[in-house]
Design an enzyme around this catalytic site. Structure first.
Site, PDB file in Angstrom:
ATOM      1  N   SER A   7       0.824  -1.151   0.047  1.00 45.52           N
ATOM      2  CA  SER A   7      -0.126   0.136  -0.071  1.00 45.52           C
ATOM      3  C   SER A   7       0.895   0.953   0.000  1.00 45.52           C
ATOM      4  O   SER A   7       1.705   1.355   0.950  1.00 45.52           O
ATOM      5  CB  SER A   7      -0.793  -0.029   1.233  1.00 45.52           C
ATOM      6  OG  SER A   7      -1.608   1.461   1.750  1.00 45.52           O
ATOM      7  N   HIS A  65      -8.665   0.658  -3.164  1.00 46.50           N
ATOM      8  CA  HIS A  65      -9.327   0.633  -1.957  1.00 46.50           C
ATOM      9  C   HIS A  65     -10.261   1.924  -1.955  1.00 46.50           C
ATOM     10  O   HIS A  65      -9.629   2.835  -1.346  1.00 46.50           O
ATOM     11  CB  HIS A  65      -8.664   0.266  -1.061  1.00 46.50           C
ATOM     12  CG  HIS A  65      -9.408  -0.022   0.368  1.00 46.50           C
ATOM     13  ND1 HIS A  65      -8.492  -0.228   1.745  1.00 46.50           N
ATOM     14  CD2 HIS A  65     -10.602   0.023   0.744  1.00 46.50           C
ATOM     15  CE1 HIS A  65      -9.588  -0.064   2.598  1.00 46.50           C
ATOM     16  NE2 HIS A  65     -10.591  -0.126   2.083  1.00 46.50           N
ATOM     17  N   MET A 136     -11.057  -5.707   6.480  1.00 48.20           N
ATOM     18  CA  MET A 136     -10.303  -4.977   7.225  1.00 48.20           C
ATOM     19  C   MET A 136      -9.896  -5.349   8.580  1.00 48.20           C
ATOM     20  O   MET A 136     -10.762  -5.397   9.240  1.00 48.20           O
ATOM     21  CB  MET A 136     -11.093  -3.348   7.322  1.00 48.20           C
ATOM     22  CG  MET A 136     -11.195  -2.665   5.961  1.00 48.20           C
ATOM     23  SD  MET A 136      -9.790  -2.363   5.212  1.00 48.20           S
ATOM     24  CE  MET A 136      -8.815  -1.366   6.451  1.00 48.20           C
ATOM     25  N   ASP A 174      -6.164  -6.408   5.142  1.00 48.55           N
ATOM     26  CA  ASP A 174      -5.528  -5.016   4.995  1.00 48.55           C
ATOM     27  C   ASP A 174      -5.616  -4.626   6.503  1.00 48.55           C
ATOM     28  O   ASP A 174      -6.646  -4.091   7.135  1.00 48.55           O
ATOM     29  CB  ASP A 174      -6.456  -4.089   4.261  1.00 48.55           C
ATOM     30  CG  ASP A 174      -5.856  -2.806   3.903  1.00 48.55           C
ATOM     31  OD1 ASP A 174      -4.753  -2.389   4.453  1.00 48.55           O
ATOM     32  OD2 ASP A 174      -6.694  -1.971   3.100  1.00 48.55           O
TER      33      ASP A 174
END
Ligand code: DX5
Ligand code: ZN
Length: 217
Positions: A7, A65, A136, A174
Protein backbone atom coordinates in the site's frame (compact mmCIF):
# COMPACT_ATOMS: atom_id res chain seq x y z
CA UNK A 1 0.61 -18.52 -4.15
CA UNK A 2 -0.24 -15.72 -1.73
CA UNK A 3 -0.10 -12.27 -3.31
CA UNK A 4 1.53 -9.26 -1.69
CA UNK A 5 -0.03 -5.84 -2.35
CA UNK A 6 2.13 -3.01 -0.99
CA UNK A 7 0.00 0.00 0.00
CA UNK A 8 1.57 3.27 -1.13
CA UNK A 9 -0.22 5.18 1.66
CA UNK A 10 2.98 5.21 3.68
CA UNK A 11 5.42 5.54 0.80
CA UNK A 12 7.70 8.55 0.46
CA UNK A 13 5.86 10.60 -2.16
CA UNK A 14 8.93 12.66 -3.01
CA UNK A 15 10.29 9.55 -4.75
CA UNK A 16 7.19 7.47 -5.36
CA UNK A 17 8.39 6.02 -8.65
CA UNK A 18 11.61 4.81 -7.05
CA UNK A 19 9.75 3.32 -4.09
CA UNK A 20 7.26 1.50 -6.31
CA UNK A 21 10.09 0.19 -8.48
CA UNK A 22 11.77 -1.22 -5.37
CA UNK A 23 8.53 -2.91 -4.38
CA UNK A 24 8.19 -4.40 -7.84
CA UNK A 25 11.81 -5.62 -7.72
CA UNK A 26 11.11 -7.19 -4.33
CA UNK A 27 8.30 -9.28 -5.79
CA UNK A 28 5.13 -7.23 -5.22
CA UNK A 29 2.13 -8.77 -7.00
CA UNK A 30 -0.31 -5.84 -6.89
CA UNK A 31 -0.07 -2.18 -5.86
CA UNK A 32 -2.72 -1.10 -3.33
CA UNK A 33 -4.05 2.49 -3.35
CA UNK A 34 -6.03 3.87 -0.42
CA UNK A 35 -8.54 6.49 -1.55
CA UNK A 36 -10.01 8.46 1.39
CA UNK A 37 -12.63 11.19 1.22
CA UNK A 38 -12.36 12.85 4.66
CA UNK A 39 -16.00 11.91 5.27
CA UNK A 40 -16.37 8.12 5.34
CA UNK A 41 -12.98 8.04 7.07
CA UNK A 42 -11.25 10.80 9.06
CA UNK A 43 -8.45 11.26 6.55
CA UNK A 44 -7.98 12.56 3.00
CA UNK A 45 -5.63 11.09 0.45
CA UNK A 46 -5.92 11.06 -3.34
CA UNK A 47 -8.19 10.22 -6.24
CA UNK A 48 -8.10 9.01 -9.86
CA UNK A 49 -5.06 11.15 -10.73
CA UNK A 50 -2.92 9.05 -8.43
CA UNK A 51 -4.22 5.87 -10.07
CA UNK A 52 -3.25 7.35 -13.43
CA UNK A 53 0.22 8.18 -12.08
CA UNK A 54 0.77 4.66 -10.75
CA UNK A 55 -0.47 3.28 -14.07
CA UNK A 56 2.41 5.08 -15.76
CA UNK A 57 4.93 3.74 -13.23
CA UNK A 58 4.04 0.04 -13.29
CA UNK A 59 2.20 -2.67 -15.21
CA UNK A 60 1.22 -4.48 -12.00
CA UNK A 61 -2.50 -4.69 -11.23
CA UNK A 62 -3.70 -1.59 -9.36
CA UNK A 63 -5.87 -2.56 -6.41
CA UNK A 64 -7.91 0.51 -5.47
CA UNK A 65 -9.55 0.62 -2.03
CA UNK A 66 -12.29 3.24 -1.99
CA UNK A 67 -12.86 4.55 1.54
CA UNK A 68 -15.45 7.03 0.37
CA UNK A 69 -19.12 7.88 -0.02
CA UNK A 70 -20.67 8.73 -3.42
CA UNK A 71 -18.71 5.91 -5.01
CA UNK A 72 -21.05 5.50 -7.99
CA UNK A 73 -20.26 8.99 -9.30
CA UNK A 74 -16.54 8.23 -9.44
CA UNK A 75 -16.34 4.62 -10.68
CA UNK A 76 -15.93 5.59 -14.38
CA UNK A 77 -13.04 7.95 -13.56
CA UNK A 78 -11.20 5.29 -11.57
CA UNK A 79 -11.64 2.68 -14.30
CA UNK A 80 -10.52 5.17 -16.93
CA UNK A 81 -7.46 6.01 -14.82
CA UNK A 82 -6.37 2.36 -14.97
CA UNK A 83 -7.70 0.70 -11.81
CA UNK A 84 -7.87 -3.10 -12.12
CA UNK A 85 -9.81 -3.81 -8.95
CA UNK A 86 -12.21 -1.37 -7.30
CA UNK A 87 -13.13 -2.29 -3.74
CA UNK A 88 -16.04 -0.52 -2.08
CA UNK A 89 -17.19 -0.42 1.53
CA UNK A 90 -20.50 -2.08 2.33
CA UNK A 91 -21.11 0.72 4.88
CA UNK A 92 -20.80 3.39 2.18
CA UNK A 93 -22.91 1.82 -0.60
CA UNK A 94 -26.69 1.71 -0.13
CA UNK A 95 -27.16 -0.04 -3.50
CA UNK A 96 -24.26 -2.42 -3.32
CA UNK A 97 -25.52 -4.90 -5.92
CA UNK A 98 -25.81 -2.16 -8.54
CA UNK A 99 -22.46 -0.64 -7.61
CA UNK A 100 -20.64 -3.97 -7.99
CA UNK A 101 -22.36 -4.71 -11.29
CA UNK A 102 -21.41 -1.26 -12.59
CA UNK A 103 -17.75 -1.85 -11.75
CA UNK A 104 -17.79 -5.13 -13.69
CA UNK A 105 -19.69 -3.66 -16.64
CA UNK A 106 -17.09 -0.91 -16.96
CA UNK A 107 -14.34 -3.52 -17.18
CA UNK A 108 -12.79 -3.62 -13.70
CA UNK A 109 -12.93 -6.35 -11.05
CA UNK A 110 -15.44 -5.65 -8.27
CA UNK A 111 -14.31 -6.01 -4.68
CA UNK A 112 -16.13 -5.46 -1.41
CA UNK A 113 -14.88 -4.65 2.06
CA UNK A 114 -16.17 -3.93 5.55
CA UNK A 115 -15.08 -2.27 8.76
CA UNK A 116 -13.91 -4.45 11.67
CA UNK A 117 -17.20 -4.06 13.60
CA UNK A 118 -19.53 -4.83 10.68
CA UNK A 119 -20.83 -8.44 10.81
CA UNK A 120 -19.22 -10.36 7.95
CA UNK A 121 -22.48 -12.21 7.17
CA UNK A 122 -23.82 -8.95 5.70
CA UNK A 123 -21.83 -9.95 2.59
CA UNK A 124 -23.78 -13.18 2.00
CA UNK A 125 -26.09 -11.84 -0.75
CA UNK A 126 -23.29 -10.38 -2.86
CA UNK A 127 -20.48 -12.96 -2.52
CA UNK A 128 -21.42 -14.40 -5.90
CA UNK A 129 -20.79 -11.01 -7.56
CA UNK A 130 -17.28 -10.19 -6.42
CA UNK A 131 -13.72 -11.09 -7.42
CA UNK A 132 -12.30 -9.86 -4.13
CA UNK A 133 -13.37 -9.66 -0.49
CA UNK A 134 -11.20 -7.40 1.64
CA UNK A 135 -11.21 -7.94 5.39
CA UNK A 136 -10.25 -4.72 7.18
CA UNK A 137 -8.11 -5.79 10.11
CA UNK A 138 -7.83 -2.21 11.45
CA UNK A 139 -10.29 0.69 11.39
CA UNK A 140 -9.81 2.25 7.94
CA UNK A 141 -8.19 5.66 7.68
CA UNK A 142 -4.56 5.33 8.69
CA UNK A 143 -1.55 3.10 8.26
CA UNK A 144 0.54 1.87 11.16
CA UNK A 145 -2.23 0.47 13.38
CA UNK A 146 -2.24 -2.88 15.20
CA UNK A 147 -3.88 -5.96 13.71
CA UNK A 148 -7.31 -6.78 15.20
CA UNK A 149 -7.28 -10.48 16.06
CA UNK A 150 -11.00 -11.11 15.59
CA UNK A 151 -10.35 -10.60 11.85
CA UNK A 152 -9.15 -14.21 11.75
CA UNK A 153 -12.67 -15.54 12.36
CA UNK A 154 -13.93 -13.40 9.50
CA UNK A 155 -11.26 -14.74 7.16
CA UNK A 156 -12.19 -18.28 8.23
CA UNK A 157 -15.86 -17.67 7.49
CA UNK A 158 -15.09 -16.27 4.03
CA UNK A 159 -12.84 -19.24 3.27
CA UNK A 160 -15.63 -21.63 4.32
CA UNK A 161 -18.22 -19.88 2.15
CA UNK A 162 -15.83 -19.91 -0.78
CA UNK A 163 -15.27 -23.63 -0.42
CA UNK A 164 -18.92 -24.49 0.21
CA UNK A 165 -20.36 -22.56 -2.74
CA UNK A 166 -17.32 -22.69 -5.07
CA UNK A 167 -17.04 -18.92 -5.19
CA UNK A 168 -14.19 -17.33 -7.11
CA UNK A 169 -13.17 -14.40 -4.90
CA UNK A 170 -9.74 -13.77 -3.44
CA UNK A 171 -9.65 -13.11 0.30
CA UNK A 172 -7.54 -10.05 1.03
CA UNK A 173 -6.52 -8.64 4.42
CA UNK A 174 -5.62 -5.00 5.10
CA UNK A 175 -4.15 -3.46 8.25
CA UNK A 176 -1.37 -4.36 10.66
CA UNK A 177 0.17 -7.02 8.45
CA UNK A 178 3.89 -7.66 8.94
CA UNK A 179 6.20 -10.65 9.06
CA UNK A 180 4.56 -11.81 12.30
CA UNK A 181 0.89 -11.50 11.35
CA UNK A 182 1.29 -12.54 7.69
CA UNK A 183 1.66 -16.29 8.38
CA UNK A 184 -1.32 -16.22 10.75
CA UNK A 185 -3.72 -14.63 8.27
CA UNK A 186 -2.49 -16.93 5.50
CA UNK A 187 -3.19 -19.97 7.67
CA UNK A 188 -6.70 -18.63 8.23
CA UNK A 189 -7.26 -18.52 4.46
CA UNK A 190 -6.07 -15.13 3.22
CA UNK A 191 -4.69 -15.05 -0.32
CA UNK A 192 -3.77 -11.38 -0.73
CA UNK A 193 -1.91 -9.29 1.87
CA UNK A 194 -2.07 -5.50 1.85
CA UNK A 195 1.02 -4.17 3.58
CA UNK A 196 1.92 -0.51 4.09
CA UNK A 197 4.14 0.34 7.04
CA UNK A 198 6.05 -2.94 7.20
CA UNK A 199 7.19 -2.40 3.61
CA UNK A 200 7.48 1.35 3.02
CA UNK A 201 8.75 2.32 6.46
CA UNK A 202 11.42 -0.38 6.43
CA UNK A 203 15.08 0.25 5.67
CA UNK A 204 14.94 -1.82 2.51
CA UNK A 205 11.65 -2.12 0.62
CA UNK A 206 12.63 -5.11 -1.56
CA UNK A 207 14.14 -6.98 1.35
CA UNK A 208 11.10 -6.38 3.54
CA UNK A 209 8.86 -7.99 0.92
CA UNK A 210 11.29 -10.90 0.60
CA UNK A 211 11.27 -11.51 4.34
CA UNK A 212 7.49 -11.48 4.56
CA UNK A 213 7.29 -13.81 1.56
CA UNK A 214 9.78 -16.23 3.13
CA UNK A 215 7.58 -16.50 6.22
CA UNK A 216 4.46 -17.51 4.32
CA UNK A 217 5.89 -20.07 1.96
C1 DX5 B 1 -5.89 1.72 6.12
C2 DX5 B 1 -5.54 1.31 4.72
C3 DX5 B 1 -4.41 0.37 4.59
C4 DX5 B 1 -3.09 0.82 5.15
C5 DX5 B 1 -2.40 -0.37 5.71
O1 DX5 B 1 -7.05 2.48 6.09
O2 DX5 B 1 -6.66 0.69 4.11
O3 DX5 B 1 -4.26 -0.09 3.26
O4 DX5 B 1 -2.27 1.45 4.21
O5 DX5 B 1 -1.29 0.08 6.36
P1 DX5 B 1 -0.48 -0.80 7.43
O6 DX5 B 1 0.11 -1.94 6.71
O7 DX5 B 1 0.49 0.19 7.92
O8 DX5 B 1 -1.46 -1.25 8.50
ZN1 ZN C 1 -6.39 -0.28 2.05
Amino acid sequence: MVKIAPSVLNADFTCLQNQVNQAVAGGADWIHLDVMDGDFVPNLTFGPMMVQTLRRITDLPLDVHLMMYRVDEFIPQFVEAGANTLTVHVEACPHLWRTLETIRKLGASPGVTLNPATPVTILEPILELVDLVLVMSVEPGFGGQSFIKSSLKRINWLAEQKEKYSYDYDIEVDGGIDKNTAPIVCNAGAGVLVIGTAIFKSDDISQAIGEIRAGIR
